[in-house]
Design an enzyme around this catalytic site. Structure first.
Site, mmCIF file in Angstrom:
data_model
loop_
_atom_site.group_PDB
_atom_site.id
_atom_site.type_symbol
_atom_site.label_atom_id
_atom_site.label_comp_id
_atom_site.label_asym_id
_atom_site.label_seq_id
_atom_site.Cartn_x
_atom_site.Cartn_y
_atom_site.Cartn_z
ATOM 1 N N LYS A 1 0.830 -1.206 0.000
ATOM 2 C CA LYS A 1 0.000 0.000 0.000
ATOM 3 C C LYS A 1 0.864 1.256 0.000
ATOM 4 O O LYS A 1 0.559 2.239 -0.693
ATOM 5 C CB LYS A 1 -0.950 -0.023 1.203
ATOM 6 C CG LYS A 1 -2.064 -1.056 1.052
ATOM 7 C CD LYS A 1 -2.774 -1.382 2.345
ATOM 8 C CE LYS A 1 -3.769 -2.511 2.119
ATOM 9 N NZ LYS A 1 -4.393 -2.990 3.360
ATOM 10 N N GLN B 1 -4.714 -1.997 9.489
ATOM 11 C CA GLN B 1 -4.552 -3.298 8.841
ATOM 12 C C GLN B 1 -5.128 -4.404 9.732
ATOM 13 O O GLN B 1 -4.780 -4.531 10.904
ATOM 14 C CB GLN B 1 -3.072 -3.563 8.561
ATOM 15 C CG GLN B 1 -2.801 -4.840 7.806
ATOM 16 C CD GLN B 1 -3.385 -4.821 6.402
ATOM 17 O OE1 GLN B 1 -3.245 -3.849 5.677
ATOM 18 N NE2 GLN B 1 -4.046 -5.894 6.023
ATOM 19 N N ASP C 1 -11.452 2.045 3.829
ATOM 20 C CA ASP C 1 -11.749 0.621 3.659
ATOM 21 C C ASP C 1 -13.248 0.372 3.480
ATOM 22 O O ASP C 1 -13.658 -0.706 3.079
ATOM 23 C CB ASP C 1 -11.262 -0.177 4.876
ATOM 24 C CG ASP C 1 -9.898 -0.807 4.653
ATOM 25 O OD1 ASP C 1 -9.544 -1.053 3.480
ATOM 26 O OD2 ASP C 1 -9.190 -1.073 5.640
#
Length: 285
Positions: free
Chosen positions: A53, A97, A120
């Site tokens: 990322k 994460q 997200d």
């Protein structure tokens, strides 16, 4: 090989190029899109995802800030960091994460992130927008699946779509996005009766079970589009998806490979969401 190979690497590169152009336009207006990535613990797979990322952000021109925390970090300490990131106006997207260590409640973590920074698309506010068609983010992997289908030249409208898997991350949201594209959707799962029979009536199959050979050639009708979200290891230890690729490709009209199909799309769509977050927070959307 009979089926069209849907190239996720190629399509994701197109989307990243669009995201880079968008980021440059924002910078020209004095807005630098910025993603904060939080990693708790030393899970090796998570470390790889986070590094990928960061590399994508650098390539696209989006600033990234990393917070790597010890596995001993308390839930309270993590929530405090999220509060600080929420308040920091230079941070547009926050990504924690997953998975987090077991002593931390991931639901509390998701709820703590400002919905405007939830790139997200896990926060209930954004999930609600997804279901009602309001302004918000699209979940990265499901949105990437829709782009794969459309950008490879296929229409979803009026098609019979079967989604195998009902997770909050892929199964449910991709079913909703397929419906928004005017597909007729059936969601199947581990308790579904006659899965093979249902799949044989599908124009589009999206498999997200994490199980090898969930979809075999006898389950696929001639010319169907097959999207394989799985990431597994077969008996020989080789990376594979949910779909029996070698046999299904002889029947299907189009199919995604593993690797190189859905996988690259997730980070590409994350880059788009970072730009969207910067626009929302600066009154441009």
């Amino acid at each position: 090989m009979k089926a069209q190979l849907i190239d996720g690497k190629l399509i994701s590169a197109q989307i990243k190029a669009e995201a880079a152009e968008e980021a440059a336009e924002l910078k020209a207006k004095g807005i630098e899109p910025c993603l904060a990535v939080v990693l708790v613990g030393d899970d090796s797979a998570s470390q790889v995802y986070v590094n990928n990322k960061k590399k994508a952000c650098e390539a696209v021109g989006i600033k990234s800030v990393s917070h790597v925390l010890s596995g001993e970090t308390t839930e309270e300490e993590l929530l405090q960091l999220i509060d600080e990131l929420n308040a920091d106006q230079s941070i547009h997207g926050i990504l924690v994460q997953m998975p987090v260590p077991k002593h931390i409640d991931d639901r509390k973590v998701i709820m703590a992130i400002d919905p405007k920074k939830d790139v997200d698309c896990f926060h209930p506010v954004n999930v609600g927008y997804l279901h009602t068609g309001g302004k918000g983010f699209l979940p990265c992997t499901p949105a990437g699946i829709i782009e794969l289908i459309k950008r490879s030249g296929h229409s979803i409208e009026g098609k019979n779509c079967v989604v195998i898997g009902r997770s909050n991350i892929v199964g449910k949201p991709v079913a909703m996005l397929l419906m928004q594209e005017n597909g007729t959707v059936t969601i199947c799962h581990s308790k579904t009766r006659d899965l093979a029979g249902i799949c044989r009536g599908a124009d589009i199959i999206v498999s997200a079970t994490g199980k090898v050979d969930t979809v075999t050639a006898d389950m696929v009708k001639e010319g169907a589009i097959i999207i394989d979200v799985g990431m597994n290891r077969n008996a020989e230890g080789k990376l594979c998806g949910d779909v029996d690729f070698e046999n299904v490709k002889e029947v299907a009209g189009a199919i995604t490979p593993v690797p190189g199909g859905v996988g690259p799309m997730t980070i590409a769509m994350l880059m788009k969401n970072c730009n969207t977050a910067a626009k929302i927070q600066n009154g441009l959307m």
